[in-house]
Design an enzyme around this catalytic site. Sequence first.
Site, mmCIF file in Angstrom:
data_model
loop_
_atom_site.group_PDB
_atom_site.id
_atom_site.type_symbol
_atom_site.label_atom_id
_atom_site.label_comp_id
_atom_site.label_asym_id
_atom_site.label_seq_id
_atom_site.Cartn_x
_atom_site.Cartn_y
_atom_site.Cartn_z
ATOM 1 N N HIS A 62 13.502 -9.137 14.095
ATOM 2 C CA HIS A 62 13.033 -8.872 15.466
ATOM 3 C C HIS A 62 12.218 -10.057 15.971
ATOM 4 O O HIS A 62 11.413 -10.630 15.237
ATOM 5 C CB HIS A 62 12.170 -7.607 15.492
ATOM 6 N N TYR A 110 5.493 0.040 21.612
ATOM 7 C CA TYR A 110 4.148 0.590 21.436
ATOM 8 C C TYR A 110 3.692 1.045 22.817
ATOM 9 O O TYR A 110 3.473 0.204 23.699
ATOM 10 C CB TYR A 110 3.180 -0.479 20.924
ATOM 11 N N PRO A 154 -1.891 2.180 10.670
ATOM 12 C CA PRO A 154 -0.594 1.487 10.699
ATOM 13 C C PRO A 154 -0.215 0.819 12.034
ATOM 14 O O PRO A 154 0.818 0.150 12.097
ATOM 15 C CB PRO A 154 0.419 2.582 10.336
ATOM 16 N N LYS A 162 0.200 -3.649 9.102
ATOM 17 C CA LYS A 162 -0.378 -4.665 8.215
ATOM 18 C C LYS A 162 -0.533 -4.257 6.749
ATOM 19 O O LYS A 162 -0.745 -5.129 5.898
ATOM 20 C CB LYS A 162 -1.771 -5.076 8.740
ATOM 21 N N TYR A 181 0.239 -10.403 14.692
ATOM 22 C CA TYR A 181 1.311 -9.469 14.342
ATOM 23 C C TYR A 181 2.269 -10.084 13.319
ATOM 24 O O TYR A 181 2.657 -9.441 12.352
ATOM 25 C CB TYR A 181 2.060 -9.066 15.616
HETATM 26 P P1 RFL Z 1 0.844 2.521 -2.709
HETATM 27 O O1 RFL Z 1 2.142 2.374 -1.992
HETATM 28 O O2 RFL Z 1 -0.034 3.647 -2.379
HETATM 29 O O3 RFL Z 1 1.190 2.543 -4.268
HETATM 30 C C1 RFL Z 1 0.226 2.854 -5.236
HETATM 31 C C2 RFL Z 1 0.932 3.426 -6.455
HETATM 32 O O4 RFL Z 1 -0.055 3.773 -7.442
HETATM 33 C C3 RFL Z 1 0.285 5.027 -7.968
HETATM 34 N N1 RFL Z 1 -0.897 5.682 -8.551
HETATM 35 C C4 RFL Z 1 -1.146 5.692 -9.878
HETATM 36 N N2 RFL Z 1 -0.511 5.107 -10.891
HETATM 37 C C5 RFL Z 1 -1.018 5.326 -12.142
HETATM 38 N N3 RFL Z 1 -2.109 6.096 -12.375
HETATM 39 C C6 RFL Z 1 -2.770 6.684 -11.362
HETATM 40 N N4 RFL Z 1 -3.817 7.477 -11.609
HETATM 41 C C7 RFL Z 1 -2.302 6.477 -10.047
HETATM 42 N N5 RFL Z 1 -2.706 6.911 -8.819
HETATM 43 C C8 RFL Z 1 -1.847 6.411 -7.931
HETATM 44 C C9 RFL Z 1 0.864 5.785 -6.783
HETATM 45 O O5 RFL Z 1 1.655 6.887 -7.181
HETATM 46 C C10 RFL Z 1 1.689 4.690 -6.125
HETATM 47 O O6 RFL Z 1 3.006 4.624 -6.632
HETATM 48 O O7 RFL Z 1 -0.049 1.201 -2.584
HETATM 49 P P2 RFL Z 1 0.437 -0.318 -2.535
HETATM 50 O O8 RFL Z 1 1.452 -0.581 -3.618
HETATM 51 O O9 RFL Z 1 -0.800 -1.129 -2.472
HETATM 52 O O10 RFL Z 1 1.256 -0.472 -1.173
HETATM 53 C C11 RFL Z 1 0.599 -0.302 0.062
HETATM 54 C C12 RFL Z 1 1.595 0.188 1.115
HETATM 55 O O11 RFL Z 1 2.282 1.315 0.604
HETATM 56 C C13 RFL Z 1 0.891 0.545 2.429
HETATM 57 O O12 RFL Z 1 -0.124 -0.393 2.720
HETATM 58 C C14 RFL Z 1 1.861 0.583 3.620
HETATM 59 O O13 RFL Z 1 2.795 1.607 3.475
HETATM 60 C C15 RFL Z 1 1.102 0.736 4.964
HETATM 61 N N6 RFL Z 1 2.002 0.863 6.118
HETATM 62 C C16 RFL Z 1 2.595 -0.232 6.697
HETATM 63 N N7 RFL Z 1 2.384 -1.455 6.187
HETATM 64 C C17 RFL Z 1 3.026 -2.535 6.719
HETATM 65 O O14 RFL Z 1 2.786 -3.669 6.249
HETATM 66 N N8 RFL Z 1 3.922 -2.436 7.768
HETATM 67 C C18 RFL Z 1 4.197 -1.215 8.328
HETATM 68 O O15 RFL Z 1 5.041 -1.133 9.224
HETATM 69 C C19 RFL Z 1 3.499 -0.061 7.824
HETATM 70 N N9 RFL Z 1 3.759 1.132 8.323
HETATM 71 C C20 RFL Z 1 2.263 2.127 6.645
HETATM 72 C C21 RFL Z 1 3.159 2.231 7.765
HETATM 73 C C22 RFL Z 1 1.683 3.271 6.115
HETATM 74 C C23 RFL Z 1 1.958 4.486 6.678
HETATM 75 N N10 RFL Z 1 1.341 5.621 6.103
HETATM 76 C C24 RFL Z 1 2.047 6.666 5.499
HETATM 77 C C25 RFL Z 1 -0.085 5.573 5.875
HETATM 78 C C26 RFL Z 1 3.449 3.441 8.329
HETATM 79 C C27 RFL Z 1 2.844 4.572 7.812
HETATM 80 C C28 RFL Z 1 3.162 5.883 8.464
HETATM 81 C C1 PHB Z 2 7.478 1.657 10.943
HETATM 82 O O1 PHB Z 2 8.620 1.217 11.160
HETATM 83 O O2 PHB Z 2 7.292 2.640 10.213
HETATM 84 C C2 PHB Z 2 6.315 1.012 11.584
HETATM 85 C C3 PHB Z 2 6.505 -0.171 12.266
HETATM 86 C C4 PHB Z 2 5.419 -0.782 12.897
HETATM 87 C C5 PHB Z 2 4.181 -0.175 12.835
HETATM 88 C C6 PHB Z 2 3.993 0.999 12.134
HETATM 89 C C7 PHB Z 2 5.073 1.601 11.502
HETATM 90 O O3 PHB Z 2 3.133 -0.743 13.501
#
Ligand code: RFL
Ligand code: PHB
Length: 399
Positions: free
Chosen positions: A85, A214, A305, A309, A395
């Site tokens: 994108h 957005y 989110p 980031k 971004y």
């Molecule tokens: P995670 O993904 O939470 O993984 C951590 C892992 O540790 C495990 N764990 C354990 N393992 C062993 N022993 C224990 N006691 C443990 N306790 C927990 C868990 O089961 C898991 O497997 O952290 P990590 O790896 O640091 O990754 C971070 C990302 O997942 C997170 O920052 C992103 O998903 C945030 N996020 C977004 N980030 C972006 O860069 N771009 C995006 O577009 C974006 N969109 C989002 C998002 C997060 C969202 N939510 C659900 C908060 C959109 C959403 C809706």
């Molecule tokens: C997503 O695709 O889930 C997404 C993309 C951009 C954002 C948050 C979530 O800022």
Amino acid sequence: MPRILENWCFLGGMKTQVAIIGAGPSGLMLNRYLALHGIESIVIENQSRDYVESRIRAGLLEAQTVDLLQEIGVGERLHQQGLEHHGIYLQLGEQKTHLDFADLIGYSVWVYGQTEVQKDLDAACDKAGQQIFYEATEVALHAIESESPSVSFVDQDGNPQRIDCAVIAGCDGFWGPSRKAIPGVEIGSFERVYPYSWLGVMANVAPSTDELIYARHEDGFAMHSMRSDKVSRLYLQVDPTDDIANWSDDRIWESLSKRMATSGWQLNTGEITEKSILAMRSFVAGKLQHGRLFLVGDAGHIVPPTGAKGLNSAANDVRFLGQGLVEFFNKSDATLLNRFEERAKETVWRVTHFSWWMTSMLHTSKNEFDNQLQISQLKHVMKNRALQVNLAENYVGIR
Ligand code: RFL
Ligand code: PHB
């Protein structure tokens, strides 16, 4: 063997250079980065592999995250199936402005689901014969202030296990045990819980937009993202006390259509395959390193989110910690490793500010003074090229 490892204390159990807690994106990106540089690690995860692979979260990857994934050998499917994108749409009521990142700063971003990143990382680990202990319980960290820390746990067959190592990487997300193992970590930690949540929807329907929307509307924020040319990902601002049971599919589509409406544009609707409500918080831990323990990704910091980031700053941590560990193990030089927190936090605070700024500008508040300030800010961004350049740089992740 590097000098640093001569002091390993090994009293049985397993032994490795780095014990990684958490097999999410942070844990497995770090594992693959270390493997690329000849450094051994073992991963311990408390969930099942299926659960970790199907957790729906991020969708937007910065160019440097894509570069890291490519470098560690998991960029092939991303480049085939991901969507490049070149900008985003900002909307205020019916006014819509396209921010063309290519024109503003000459960079792009990629839309590729975290579920797919996770599957690619898992496949790369399989191919390399990487040891990952899934469904581990009672995961505990020991002697993190010593040169020979260890991680104990009970494996999925109920056997107690211990891994002796030189370094522990806490990649276990916001709720995992690693951060809590740092004495006094709450000192200097910052947290903000926002007075709104996101209702997130995955739907089997072609996206109604070429790039992400957005939208700020008087009913609240709405966002249109996607996963492919057949799957849309959409979000609505809701009250944190709201219950998903209050949101029928029809109500969700009506609210999305109303909040994103512009003249001549129509939202495609279709089968909703997943819906849930997510709390929004900013959090930065007081410490990201202590002795031989290092916190990576959500274990050390969380952003709402809106700025996309979380996963991207996790990738940034992986790069910094990986570089430090390569110098530490392969050159017996701890200088860069000791600077991990200082290097990581510079990015963490930049993305914390950007995510807070985007979140407050795009969500409606119960305070009318705040609303007027944020509307004024959004109008300014929609008109002013200098502010658009600033938004675009943040971004896409130019830091
Ligand atoms: P995670 O993904 O939470 O993984 C951590 C892992 O540790 C495990 N764990 C354990 N393992 C062993 N022993 C224990 N006691 C443990 N306790 C927990 C868990 O089961 C898991 O497997 O952290 P990590 O790896 O640091 O990754 C971070 C990302 O997942 C997170 O920052 C992103 O998903 C945030 N996020 C977004 N980030 C972006 O860069 N771009 C995006 O577009 C974006 N969109 C989002 C998002 C997060 C969202 N939510 C659900 C908060 C959109 C959403 C809706
Ligand atoms: C997503 O695709 O889930 C997404 C993309 C951009 C954002 C948050 C979530 O800022």
